[in-house]
Design a protein around this motif. Structure first.
Motif, PDB file in Angstrom:
ATOM      1  N   VAL A   1      -8.608   5.112  -4.874  1.00 55.70           N
ATOM      2  CA  VAL A   1      -7.707   3.969  -4.719  1.00 55.70           C
ATOM      3  C   VAL A   1      -6.868   4.112  -3.453  1.00 55.70           C
ATOM      4  CG1 VAL A   1      -5.762   2.726  -5.751  1.00 55.70           C
ATOM      5  CG2 VAL A   1      -7.653   3.487  -7.186  1.00 55.70           C
ATOM      6  N   ILE A   2      -6.398   5.331  -3.173  1.00 56.66           N
ATOM      7  CA  ILE A   2      -5.600   5.567  -1.962  1.00 56.66           C
ATOM      8  C   ILE A   2      -6.432   5.284  -0.715  1.00 56.66           C
ATOM      9  CG2 ILE A   2      -4.549   7.397  -0.570  1.00 56.66           C
ATOM     10  CD1 ILE A   2      -3.411   8.527  -3.186  1.00 56.66           C
ATOM     11  N   LEU A   3      -7.652   5.787  -0.686  1.00 57.42           N
ATOM     12  CA  LEU A   3      -8.513   5.521   0.480  1.00 57.42           C
ATOM     13  C   LEU A   3      -8.835   4.044   0.618  1.00 57.42           C
ATOM     14  CD1 LEU A   3     -10.854   8.628   0.248  1.00 57.42           C
ATOM     15  CD2 LEU A   3      -9.309   8.062   2.139  1.00 57.42           C
TER      16      LEU A   3
ATOM     17  N   ARG B   1      -9.647  16.692 -12.184  1.00 57.18           N
ATOM     18  CA  ARG B   1     -10.581  16.341 -11.111  1.00 57.18           C
ATOM     19  C   ARG B   1     -10.995  14.874 -11.185  1.00 57.18           C
ATOM     20  NH1 ARG B   1     -14.416  21.708 -10.921  1.00 57.18           N
ATOM     21  NH2 ARG B   1     -13.024  22.870  -9.569  1.00 57.18           N
ATOM     22  N   ILE B   2     -11.282  14.424 -12.388  1.00 59.05           N
ATOM     23  CA  ILE B   2     -11.698  13.028 -12.554  1.00 59.05           C
ATOM     24  C   ILE B   2     -10.553  12.088 -12.198  1.00 59.05           C
ATOM     25  CG2 ILE B   2     -12.406  11.311 -14.258  1.00 59.05           C
ATOM     26  CD1 ILE B   2     -13.905  13.647 -15.687  1.00 59.05           C
ATOM     27  N   LYS B   3      -9.367  12.378 -12.720  1.00 56.42           N
ATOM     28  CA  LYS B   3      -8.210  11.515 -12.463  1.00 56.42           C
ATOM     29  C   LYS B   3      -7.827  11.537 -10.989  1.00 56.42           C
ATOM     30  CE  LYS B   3      -3.699  10.366 -14.241  1.00 56.42           C
ATOM     31  NZ  LYS B   3      -2.712  10.601 -15.297  1.00 56.42           N
ATOM     32  N   ALA B   4      -7.804  12.716 -10.375  1.00 59.17           N
ATOM     33  CA  ALA B   4      -7.430  12.822  -8.965  1.00 59.17           C
ATOM     34  C   ALA B   4      -8.466  12.148  -8.066  1.00 59.17           C
ATOM     35  CB  ALA B   4      -7.251  14.280  -8.580  1.00 59.17           C
ATOM     36  N   ALA B   5      -9.723  12.236  -8.419  1.00 55.66           N
ATOM     37  CA  ALA B   5     -10.763  11.574  -7.623  1.00 55.66           C
ATOM     38  C   ALA B   5     -10.598  10.057  -7.675  1.00 55.66           C
ATOM     39  CB  ALA B   5     -12.145  11.976  -8.113  1.00 55.66           C
ATOM     40  N   LYS B   6     -10.287   9.526  -8.860  1.00 55.14           N
ATOM     41  CA  LYS B   6     -10.049   8.090  -8.976  1.00 55.14           C
ATOM     42  C   LYS B   6      -8.816   7.671  -8.176  1.00 55.14           C
ATOM     43  CE  LYS B   6     -12.091   7.551 -13.562  1.00 55.14           C
ATOM     44  NZ  LYS B   6     -11.818   7.269 -14.982  1.00 55.14           N
TER      45      LYS B   6
ATOM     46  N   SER C   1       0.825  -1.208   0.000  1.00 54.42           N
ATOM     47  CA  SER C   1       0.000   0.000   0.000  1.00 54.42           C
ATOM     48  C   SER C   1       0.859   1.257   0.000  1.00 54.42           C
ATOM     49  CB  SER C   1      -0.930   0.013   1.212  1.00 54.42           C
ATOM     50  OG  SER C   1      -1.859  -1.027   1.136  1.00 54.42           O
ATOM     51  N   ALA C   2       1.964   1.221   0.712  1.00 53.38           N
ATOM     52  CA  ALA C   2       2.858   2.379   0.752  1.00 53.38           C
ATOM     53  C   ALA C   2       3.461   2.649  -0.630  1.00 53.38           C
ATOM     54  CB  ALA C   2       3.965   2.159   1.776  1.00 53.38           C
ATOM     55  N   VAL C   3       3.854   1.605  -1.318  1.00 56.34           N
ATOM     56  CA  VAL C   3       4.406   1.776  -2.664  1.00 56.34           C
ATOM     57  C   VAL C   3       3.335   2.308  -3.616  1.00 56.34           C
ATOM     58  CG1 VAL C   3       5.388   0.528  -4.638  1.00 56.34           C
ATOM     59  CG2 VAL C   3       6.201   0.042  -2.331  1.00 56.34           C
ATOM     60  N   ILE C   4       2.142   1.762  -3.531  1.00 57.60           N
ATOM     61  CA  ILE C   4       1.029   2.230  -4.361  1.00 57.60           C
ATOM     62  C   ILE C   4       0.719   3.695  -4.056  1.00 57.60           C
ATOM     63  CG2 ILE C   4      -1.457   1.929  -4.815  1.00 57.60           C
ATOM     64  CD1 ILE C   4       0.277  -0.183  -6.110  1.00 57.60           C
ATOM     65  N   PHE C   5       0.742   4.058  -2.782  1.00 58.61           N
ATOM     66  CA  PHE C   5       0.483   5.431  -2.353  1.00 58.61           C
ATOM     67  C   PHE C   5       1.469   6.394  -3.010  1.00 58.61           C
ATOM     68  CE2 PHE C   5       0.938   9.042   0.475  1.00 58.61           C
ATOM     69  CZ  PHE C   5      -0.365   9.352   0.802  1.00 58.61           C
ATOM     70  N   ILE C   6       2.744   6.039  -2.991  1.00 56.01           N
ATOM     71  CA  ILE C   6       3.764   6.905  -3.574  1.00 56.01           C
ATOM     72  C   ILE C   6       3.553   7.053  -5.079  1.00 56.01           C
ATOM     73  CG2 ILE C   6       6.238   7.097  -4.063  1.00 56.01           C
ATOM     74  CD1 ILE C   6       6.691   5.724  -1.309  1.00 56.01           C
ATOM     75  N   ILE C   7       3.342   5.949  -5.762  1.00 50.31           N
ATOM     76  CA  ILE C   7       3.160   5.982  -7.214  1.00 50.31           C
ATOM     77  C   ILE C   7       1.931   6.810  -7.599  1.00 50.31           C
ATOM     78  CG2 ILE C   7       2.587   4.548  -9.218  1.00 50.31           C
ATOM     79  CD1 ILE C   7       4.323   2.342  -7.894  1.00 50.31           C
ATOM     80  N   LEU C   8       0.831   6.607  -6.892  1.00 51.94           N
ATOM     81  CA  LEU C   8      -0.399   7.328  -7.230  1.00 51.94           C
ATOM     82  C   LEU C   8      -0.296   8.818  -6.936  1.00 51.94           C
ATOM     83  CD1 LEU C   8      -3.117   4.774  -6.120  1.00 51.94           C
ATOM     84  CD2 LEU C   8      -2.405   5.346  -8.432  1.00 51.94           C
ATOM     85  N   ASN C   9       0.398   9.179  -5.863  1.00 57.62           N
ATOM     86  CA  ASN C   9       0.552  10.602  -5.570  1.00 57.62           C
ATOM     87  C   ASN C   9       1.456  11.299  -6.574  1.00 57.62           C
ATOM     88  OD1 ASN C   9      -1.028  11.555  -3.299  1.00 57.62           O
ATOM     89  ND2 ASN C   9      -0.010   9.920  -2.189  1.00 57.62           N
ATOM     90  N   VAL C  10       2.435  10.596  -7.092  1.00 63.92           N
ATOM     91  CA  VAL C  10       3.257  11.168  -8.157  1.00 63.92           C
ATOM     92  C   VAL C  10       2.390  11.418  -9.390  1.00 63.92           C
ATOM     93  CG1 VAL C  10       5.129  10.647  -9.776  1.00 63.92           C
ATOM     94  CG2 VAL C  10       5.447  10.241  -7.340  1.00 63.92           C
ATOM     95  N   LYS C  11       1.543  10.461  -9.723  1.00 57.20           N
ATOM     96  CA  LYS C  11       0.650  10.621 -10.879  1.00 57.20           C
ATOM     97  C   LYS C  11      -0.341  11.763 -10.664  1.00 57.20           C
ATOM     98  CE  LYS C  11       0.932   5.999 -12.658  1.00 57.20           C
ATOM     99  NZ  LYS C  11       0.377   5.231 -13.731  1.00 57.20           N
ATOM    100  N   ALA C  12      -0.850  11.905  -9.450  1.00 60.66           N
ATOM    101  CA  ALA C  12      -1.798  12.982  -9.168  1.00 60.66           C
ATOM    102  C   ALA C  12      -1.125  14.347  -9.273  1.00 60.66           C
ATOM    103  CB  ALA C  12      -2.404  12.798  -7.777  1.00 60.66           C
ATOM    104  N   TYR C  13       0.098  14.464  -8.781  1.00 58.57           N
ATOM    105  CA  TYR C  13       0.794  15.743  -8.865  1.00 58.57           C
ATOM    106  C   TYR C  13       1.139  16.073 -10.314  1.00 58.57           C
ATOM    107  CZ  TYR C  13       3.815  19.614  -7.796  1.00 58.57           C
ATOM    108  OH  TYR C  13       4.364  20.869  -7.739  1.00 58.57           O
ATOM    109  N   LYS C  14       1.537  15.073 -11.067  1.00 58.23           N
ATOM    110  CA  LYS C  14       1.827  15.289 -12.485  1.00 58.23           C
ATOM    111  C   LYS C  14       0.565  15.722 -13.221  1.00 58.23           C
ATOM    112  CE  LYS C  14       3.952  13.088 -16.473  1.00 58.23           C
ATOM    113  NZ  LYS C  14       4.543  11.875 -17.015  1.00 58.23           N
ATOM    114  N   ALA C  15      -0.566  15.135 -12.888  1.00 56.05           N
ATOM    115  CA  ALA C  15      -1.840  15.523 -13.500  1.00 56.05           C
ATOM    116  C   ALA C  15      -2.196  16.964 -13.148  1.00 56.05           C
ATOM    117  CB  ALA C  15      -2.950  14.582 -13.070  1.00 56.05           C
TER     118      ALA C  15
END
Length: 135
Positions: free
Chosen positions: A124-126, A115-120, A87-101
């Motif tokens: 997943v993070i939650l 908004r759509i991408k960050a909500a998705k 989960s920690a690895v997934i969290f890091i990867i997804l937050n990088v993608k959200a910031y890039k978005a």
């Protein structure tokens, strides 16, 4: 050692609850109105960019307390710890993608796709936080 482990475990739980609350705050910030002017768009992105260091700091605190707890358990490989590490690895990867978005949305002035991408991503993070907390 037992008292230290218990304190660290309580801190770990506190930071996890706080990160969950911050995730919902992040979700609220994503869906706040952007506005039409350049100044309003800058304000929207700055609001999110000011939240993110706090968000990441709480995640870092979770990682530190989790590592300390795992060390107290003599680094025994367990299923629940594996789920938390994943989960920690997934969290890091997804937050990088959200910031890039967010950066792409600011450059292209297309906040609806962000908004759509960050909500998705936050969903997943939650979900990862929920699964890690239950296991």
């Amino acid at each position: 050692m037992a008292e230290t482990y218990e304190l660290s475990l309580n801190l770990h739980k506190f930071f996890t609850y706080a990160l969950t609350i911050l995730s919902f705050v992040y979700l609220i910030f994503i869906f706040l109105p952007v506005g039409d002017t350049k100044k309003q768009k800058i304000k929207f992105t700055n609001r999110i960019r000011l939240l993110l260091p706090i968000y990441y700091a709480f995640f870092a605190a979770i990682c530190v307390t989790g590592a300390f707890n795992w060390a107290a358990l003599h680094f025994l490989p367990k299923a629940d710890i594996s789920v938390m590490l994943f989960s920690a690895v997934i969290f890091i990867i997804l937050n990088v993608k959200a910031y890039k978005a967010l950066k792409i949305a600011y450059i292209k002035d297309d906040f609806q796709k962000y908004r759509i991408k960050a909500a998705k991503i936050l969903a997943v993070i939650l979900t990862c936080i929920l699964i890690s907390s239950v296991v």
